[in-house]
Design a protein around this motif. Structure first.
Motif, PDB file in Angstrom:
ATOM      1  N   VAL A  92     -10.186 -38.470  17.082  1.00  0.00           N
ATOM      2  CA  VAL A  92      -9.547 -37.399  17.270  1.00  0.00           C
ATOM      3  C   VAL A  92      -8.789 -37.295  18.339  1.00  0.00           C
ATOM      4  CG1 VAL A  92     -10.045 -34.828  17.401  1.00  0.00           C
ATOM      5  CG2 VAL A  92     -11.577 -36.199  16.203  1.00  0.00           C
ATOM      6  N   GLY A  93      -7.346 -37.110  17.873  1.00  0.00           N
ATOM      7  CA  GLY A  93      -6.477 -37.072  19.197  1.00  0.00           C
ATOM      8  C   GLY A  93      -6.367 -35.770  20.003  1.00  0.00           C
ATOM      9  N   TRP A  94      -6.832 -35.588  20.858  1.00  0.00           N
ATOM     10  CA  TRP A  94      -6.872 -34.173  21.681  1.00  0.00           C
ATOM     11  C   TRP A  94      -5.838 -33.637  22.318  1.00  0.00           C
ATOM     12  CZ3 TRP A  94     -10.181 -30.757  20.425  1.00  0.00           C
ATOM     13  CH2 TRP A  94     -11.662 -31.141  19.999  1.00  0.00           C
ATOM     14  N   THR A  95      -4.569 -34.255  21.945  1.00  0.00           N
ATOM     15  CA  THR A  95      -3.083 -33.553  22.511  1.00  0.00           C
ATOM     16  C   THR A  95      -2.911 -32.533  20.959  1.00  0.00           C
ATOM     17  OG1 THR A  95      -2.605 -35.546  23.759  1.00  0.00           O
ATOM     18  CG2 THR A  95      -0.676 -34.057  22.870  1.00  0.00           C
ATOM     19  N   VAL A  96      -3.186 -31.346  21.335  1.00  0.00           N
ATOM     20  CA  VAL A  96      -3.078 -30.602  20.088  1.00  0.00           C
ATOM     21  C   VAL A  96      -1.860 -29.905  20.085  1.00  0.00           C
ATOM     22  CG1 VAL A  96      -4.418 -28.298  19.001  1.00  0.00           C
ATOM     23  CG2 VAL A  96      -5.733 -30.305  20.029  1.00  0.00           C
ATOM     24  N   SER A  97      -1.380 -29.549  18.803  1.00  0.00           N
ATOM     25  CA  SER A  97      -0.146 -28.818  18.553  1.00  0.00           C
ATOM     26  C   SER A  97      -0.432 -27.805  17.715  1.00  0.00           C
ATOM     27  CB  SER A  97       1.047 -29.756  17.651  1.00  0.00           C
ATOM     28  OG  SER A  97       1.203 -31.139  18.546  1.00  0.00           O
ATOM     29  N   VAL A  98       0.300 -26.604  17.831  1.00  0.00           N
ATOM     30  CA  VAL A  98       0.023 -25.464  17.313  1.00  0.00           C
ATOM     31  C   VAL A  98       1.421 -25.033  16.796  1.00  0.00           C
ATOM     32  CG1 VAL A  98      -0.854 -22.883  17.555  1.00  0.00           C
ATOM     33  CG2 VAL A  98      -1.942 -24.834  18.962  1.00  0.00           C
ATOM     34  N   ASP A  99       1.258 -24.319  15.577  1.00  0.00           N
ATOM     35  CA  ASP A  99       2.508 -23.740  14.924  1.00  0.00           C
ATOM     36  C   ASP A  99       2.124 -23.182  13.874  1.00  0.00           C
ATOM     37  OD1 ASP A  99       5.116 -23.380  14.401  1.00  0.00           O
ATOM     38  OD2 ASP A  99       5.677 -25.346  14.275  1.00  0.00           O
ATOM     39  N   SER A 100       2.981 -22.490  13.078  1.00  0.00           N
ATOM     40  CA  SER A 100       2.610 -21.710  11.828  1.00  0.00           C
ATOM     41  C   SER A 100       3.688 -21.981  10.788  1.00  0.00           C
ATOM     42  CB  SER A 100       2.485 -20.177  12.041  1.00  0.00           C
ATOM     43  OG  SER A 100       3.811 -19.784  12.294  1.00  0.00           O
ATOM     44  N   THR A 101       3.524 -21.425   9.461  1.00  0.00           N
ATOM     45  CA  THR A 101       4.467 -21.634   8.525  1.00  0.00           C
ATOM     46  C   THR A 101       4.081 -20.625   7.435  1.00  0.00           C
ATOM     47  OG1 THR A 101       4.938 -23.189   6.539  1.00  0.00           O
ATOM     48  CG2 THR A 101       2.736 -23.171   6.995  1.00  0.00           C
ATOM     49  N   VAL A 102       5.175 -20.116   6.901  1.00  0.00           N
ATOM     50  CA  VAL A 102       5.239 -19.095   6.108  1.00  0.00           C
ATOM     51  C   VAL A 102       4.988 -19.496   4.490  1.00  0.00           C
ATOM     52  CG1 VAL A 102       6.513 -16.849   4.966  1.00  0.00           C
ATOM     53  CG2 VAL A 102       6.543 -17.525   7.484  1.00  0.00           C
ATOM     54  N   CYS A 103       4.342 -19.142   3.791  1.00  0.00           N
ATOM     55  CA  CYS A 103       3.966 -19.320   2.342  1.00  0.00           C
ATOM     56  C   CYS A 103       4.475 -18.034   1.554  1.00  0.00           C
ATOM     57  CB  CYS A 103       2.619 -19.855   2.108  1.00  0.00           C
ATOM     58  SG  CYS A 103       2.203 -21.397   3.083  1.00  0.00           S
ATOM     59  N   ARG A 104       5.220 -18.260   0.422  1.00  0.00           N
ATOM     60  CA  ARG A 104       5.748 -17.195  -0.117  1.00  0.00           C
ATOM     61  C   ARG A 104       4.680 -16.917  -1.083  1.00  0.00           C
ATOM     62  NH1 ARG A 104      11.052 -16.143  -1.156  1.00  0.00           N
ATOM     63  NH2 ARG A 104      10.080 -14.235  -2.578  1.00  0.00           N
ATOM     64  N   ALA A 105       4.402 -15.673  -1.318  1.00  0.00           N
ATOM     65  CA  ALA A 105       3.333 -15.124  -2.448  1.00  0.00           C
ATOM     66  C   ALA A 105       4.053 -14.626  -3.846  1.00  0.00           C
ATOM     67  CB  ALA A 105       2.796 -13.770  -1.905  1.00  0.00           C
ATOM     68  N   HIS A 106       3.621 -15.376  -4.757  1.00  0.00           N
ATOM     69  CA  HIS A 106       3.741 -15.054  -6.071  1.00  0.00           C
ATOM     70  C   HIS A 106       3.412 -13.568  -6.444  1.00  0.00           C
ATOM     71  CE1 HIS A 106       3.861 -15.360 -10.470  1.00  0.00           C
ATOM     72  NE2 HIS A 106       4.778 -16.272 -10.354  1.00  0.00           N
ATOM     73  N   GLN A 107       3.933 -12.873  -7.480  1.00  0.00           N
ATOM     74  CA  GLN A 107       3.649 -11.662  -7.922  1.00  0.00           C
ATOM     75  C   GLN A 107       2.241 -11.677  -8.359  1.00  0.00           C
ATOM     76  OE1 GLN A 107       6.216 -10.538 -11.226  1.00  0.00           O
ATOM     77  NE2 GLN A 107       5.438 -12.269 -12.281  1.00  0.00           N
ATOM     78  N   HIS A 108       1.713 -12.450  -8.675  1.00  0.00           N
ATOM     79  CA  HIS A 108       0.101 -12.740  -9.434  1.00  0.00           C
ATOM     80  C   HIS A 108      -0.757 -12.336  -8.025  1.00  0.00           C
ATOM     81  CE1 HIS A 108       1.209 -15.145 -13.055  1.00  0.00           C
ATOM     82  NE2 HIS A 108       1.442 -14.116 -12.868  1.00  0.00           N
TER      83      HIS A 108
END
Length: 286
Positions: A92-108
Motif C-alpha cells: 500500500v502506497g501511503w502517499t495518499v492523494s485526495v480529490d473528487s469527481t462529478v457524475c451526472r445523474a440520469h433521470q431514472h
C-alpha cells in the motif's frame, strides 16, 4: 450470446473465501460467482438490469444481493480484507492523494422514496444535487500512490470538496493482519487548490501528516497584503505534488464503468455499492 467475463480465476480465488456463507435455514444460494459478474456487467456496460444476459442468471437475484450485501457491510468487509492483505505485503502506497469527481445523474435516478433504507442510514437527498448541469452526484475519494482507492464517499453534486475532506480521511481504515488498530494515518496527503484551507492544514498537522497542497493566488495575495501579520506561506513540495496524478488515474479507472460515470440508481446506498465492487476488482487485479 457470449458474455465477456471480467473476474478471472485468480481474482475469484481471492474473493470467494470472503463471500457470505449459505444461510443456516432455507434454500441454499445459487453460485456466488455469477452475482459479481452480473453486477460488473450491468455497471460496466451501463445497461438496465432487465437486459442482463441469461448466462449471468436472474437480474432480480443480482440486484437483491447487491443491495443486501451493501446493507450488511459485505462489500466493505471484502475491500478491507484486500487492503489488509496488501498492507501485510507492504504494497500500500501511503502517499495518499485526495480529490473528487462529478457524475451526472440520469433521470431514472430521480424520485427515490424519502424513507430511504431502514437498515442503513440513507441521506435525505440520496446524494443527488441540482446545479447548472442538472442532477449530479459527487464521488470523493482517496487513493494510494498506485492509483487504487482507499476510501470513497458520495455527496450531492453541488457540494464542495473541502467540507468532505475530513470525512474522506476518516474513512481510511486499513486493518492490520495481526493484533493492533487499523492504520488510518498516511505519511503524506496530496490535494489540489480546492483543499487549501487553514482548517484542513491544521487537521493534517494535528495528526502528524505532511500536507502537499498548493496555495491559490488569491490566498497568497491576501497574505501578502496583511504583511507580517499574514504569516509565512505554507510549505509546498512541487516535486512531491507531481505524484497527485495517482488520484486522477484512480478516478479514470472507476469511470471506465459507464454505470458509474452516469448514475441511474435512486438510492445513494445502491450507487455506493458498485463503487466498492469496482474498488475490490482494482485491488484484486493488483
Amino acid at each position: 450470446m457470449s458474455v465477456r467475463l471480467v473476474i478471472t480465476d485468480a481474482m475469484w480465488d481471492r474473493i470467494k473465501p470472503l463471500m457470505p456463507a449459505d444461510p443456516v435455514r432455507g434454500r441454499r444460494w445459487a453460485d456466488h460467482r455469477r452475482t459479481p459478474e452480473a453486477i460488473v456487467w450491468k455497471y460496466r456496460t451501463g445497461s438496465p438490469w432487465r437486459d442482463l444476459p441469461d448466462e449471468l442468471g436472474s437480474f432480480q437475484t443480482a440486484h437483491k444481493r447487491l443491495l443486501r450485501w451493501a446493507v450488511d457491510g459485505t462489500w466493505d468487509r471484502i475491500l478491507c480484507a484486500f487492503l489488509a492483505a496488501d498492507e501485510e505485503a507492504d504494497d500500500v502506497g501511503w502517499t495518499v492523494s485526495v480529490d473528487s469527481t462529478v457524475c451526472r445523474a440520469h433521470q431514472h435516478a430521480a424520485g427515490a422514496r424519502k424513507r430511504g433504507c431502514p437498515d442503513r442510514a440513507e441521506p435525505d437527498d440520496h446524494a443527488l444535487g441540482r446545479s447548472r448541469g442538472g442532477l449530479s452526484t459527487k464521488v470523493h475519494l482517496a487513493s494510494d500512490s498506485h492509483a487504487r482507492p482507499l476510501a470513497l464517499r458520495v455527496t450531492p453534486g453541488q457540494a464542495g470538496d473541502a467540507p468532505a475532506f475530513e470525512a474522506v480521511m476518516a474513512s481510511i481504515r486499513v486493518p492490520q493482519s495481526g493484533p493492533g488498530r487499523p492504520r488510518t494515518r498516511p505519511g503524506t496527503v496530496l490535494a489540489d487548490r480546492a483543499y487549501s484551507s487553514r482548517a484542513i492544514r491544521k487537521h493534517l498537522h494535528r495528526r502528524g501528516i505532511r500536507a502537499v497542497i498548493p496555495q491559490p493566488s488569491d490566498q497568497a495575495a491576501h497574505r501578502r497584503r496583511r504583511g507580517r501579520s499574514g504569516g509565512r506561506p505554507p510549505a509546498f513540495d512541487a516535486e512531491a505534488y507531481k505524484q497527485r496524478n495517482a488520484v486522477e488515474r484512480c478516478i479514470s479507472r472507476l469511470k471506465q464503468w459507464r454505470g458509474l460515470a452516469l448514475r441511474t440508481d435512486k438510492l445513494a446506498l445502491a450507487y455506493r455499492a458498485p463503487l466498492h465492487v469496482a474498488a475490490i476488482l482494482i485491488w484484486a487485479r493488483a
